[in-house]
Motif scaffolding. Structure first.
Motif, mmCIF file in Angstrom:
data_model
loop_
_atom_site.group_PDB
_atom_site.id
_atom_site.type_symbol
_atom_site.label_atom_id
_atom_site.label_comp_id
_atom_site.label_asym_id
_atom_site.label_seq_id
_atom_site.Cartn_x
_atom_site.Cartn_y
_atom_site.Cartn_z
ATOM 1 N N ASP A 126 0.834 -1.205 0.000
ATOM 2 C CA ASP A 126 0.000 0.000 0.000
ATOM 3 C C ASP A 126 0.871 1.257 0.000
ATOM 4 O OD1 ASP A 126 -2.276 -1.512 -0.020
ATOM 5 O OD2 ASP A 126 -2.623 -1.391 2.155
ATOM 6 N N ARG A 127 1.891 1.283 0.862
ATOM 7 C CA ARG A 127 2.767 2.461 0.937
ATOM 8 C C ARG A 127 3.570 2.626 -0.350
ATOM 9 N NH1 ARG A 127 3.666 0.365 6.224
ATOM 10 N NH2 ARG A 127 5.614 -0.581 5.497
ATOM 11 N N HIS A 128 3.983 1.496 -0.932
ATOM 12 C CA HIS A 128 4.773 1.549 -2.169
ATOM 13 C C HIS A 128 3.935 2.124 -3.314
ATOM 14 C CE1 HIS A 128 7.592 0.363 -5.287
ATOM 15 N NE2 HIS A 128 6.603 -0.236 -5.926
ATOM 16 N N GLN A 175 1.257 4.017 -3.081
ATOM 17 C CA GLN A 175 0.918 5.411 -2.828
ATOM 18 C C GLN A 175 2.090 6.349 -3.158
ATOM 19 O OE1 GLN A 175 -0.420 5.665 1.210
ATOM 20 N NE2 GLN A 175 -2.213 4.354 0.896
ATOM 21 N N SER A 176 3.302 5.892 -2.822
ATOM 22 C CA SER A 176 4.472 6.735 -3.075
ATOM 23 C C SER A 176 4.754 6.886 -4.559
ATOM 24 C CB SER A 176 5.706 6.147 -2.373
ATOM 25 O OG SER A 176 6.028 4.874 -2.921
ATOM 26 N N ASN A 177 4.300 5.899 -5.347
ATOM 27 C CA ASN A 177 4.525 5.963 -6.790
ATOM 28 C C ASN A 177 3.358 6.591 -7.523
ATOM 29 O OD1 ASN A 177 7.004 4.793 -6.531
ATOM 30 N ND2 ASN A 177 6.266 2.704 -6.849
#
Length: 326
Positions: A320-322, A324-326
């Motif tokens: 999820d964090r990956h 969102q960061s992309n």
């Protein structure tokens, strides 16, 4: 180097004294203090750079602290060298050495070992568990034929400089982060597809990984090795590592001890043994080193590093964090 006549007279006096006879009949000369030039100092350094200069019949001085025997076409380490207990620096570069004897670890004062440009295929775990653990600070294994280093390699906690260039390394030791004193690492022109997860723990001044065939990281294509439900062995192993429960070969079979020593660590901090999710992620090498040699001809300083997850939940949170960061 004594005067022959005076020496014979002196030895005759010693014999007479030992027999209890009067030495007054001998013409003894008065004692004269020896000059510094008359006393030969112990030899501490010897450099040999050709086979014709290599001593075949004479022994090496036991006082040696620095010995270099390069370009001598040596197929193995001379047993006479292994008796030099005061050695601090040993340079055996540019020879034909294929194997290292376990007794090399008996050189407990050895700080620098140069095996550059030989025919080595391995660096034994026995050497890593020897007295070299504390003494060895510089190790050069470049230009050999080594494909892997043993798990015990990370017991060489005194290493400050390590050169592994131009070998056939397929991986670095999984516990390389335990080399807390390491400051200079070069492993250029090997066959490394990625770096171990523990690589993040290093704190280097100079790092060179140029010319390795690093794979392109893809966090969306995981290697899933999860076993659901977890086996009793997996649960017990995780509990042992997470709670730092003491263990050893006197309590557990040796193969279980080795498995526990290479337990993976999840991003959440928990341990996992044989049930995990593995991916590779991009890491900028400046996170572990002040100076970084480019890893390719494109100006890059990023490299793939392994990353583990102990459960689907941990992997989902990372994903999820990956995304969102992309």
């Amino acid at each position: 180097q004594a005067n022959v006549t005076n020496l014979k007279t002196f030895l005759s006096a010693v014999r007479l004294a030992h027999q209890g006879n009067d030495t007054g009949v001998l013409p003894l000369s008065p004692l004269v203090p020896a000059k510094n030039s008359d006393v030969e100092k112990p030899k501490t350094k010897m450099i040999i750079t050709s086979r014709r200069d290599y001593p075949l019949t004479k022994s090496f001085p036991f006082s040696l602290e620095h010995l270099q025997t390069s370009y001598c076409k040596l197929a193995r380490i001379d047993a006479r060298v292994l008796c030099l207990k005061k050695l601090r620096k040993l340079d055996l570069s540019h020879n034909h050495i294929k194997q290292l004897p376990a007794t090399l670890g008996d050189l407990v004062c050895l700080q620098e070992l140069d095996l550059h440009d030989n025919h080595l295929e391995a660096f034994s775990g026995a050497l890593c568990s020897s007295g070299l653990q504390k003494s060895l600070q510089f190790l050069d294994l470049s230009q050999n034929q080594i494909q892997a280093l043993p798990l015990e390699f990370c017991q060489l906690r005194g290493l400050v400089r390590l050169r592994l260039d131009d070998n056939a390394l397929l991986r670095l030791p999984c516990r390389i982060g335990q080399l807390s004193r390491l400051r200079f690492l070069s492993a250029a022109r090997n066959k490394l597809p990625f770096l171990p997860s523990d690589f993040r723990k290093l704190s280097l001044e100079n790092l060179d990984l140029f010319g390795n065939p690093f794979e392109q990281p893809n966090p969306l294509v995981p290697n899933v090795q999860l076993k659901i439900p977890s086996t009793l062995l997996e649960c017990a192993a995780r509990a042992t590592v997470n709670h730092r429960i003491p263990y050893g070969c006197h309590l557990l079979p040796s193969h279980l001890c080795k498995d526990l020593e290479v337990a993976k660590t999840c991003r959440c901090g928990s341990a996992c043994l044989s049930s995990f999710i593995q991916i590779t992620v991009t890491m900028n090498l400046h996170h572990v080193s002040h100076t970084v040699v480019l890893v390719d001809n494109m100006g890059g300083t990023d490299a793939p590093v392994l990353c583990y997850f102990c459960s689907l939940g941990c992997y989902s949170q990372f994903l999820d964090r990956h995304l969102q960061s992309n």
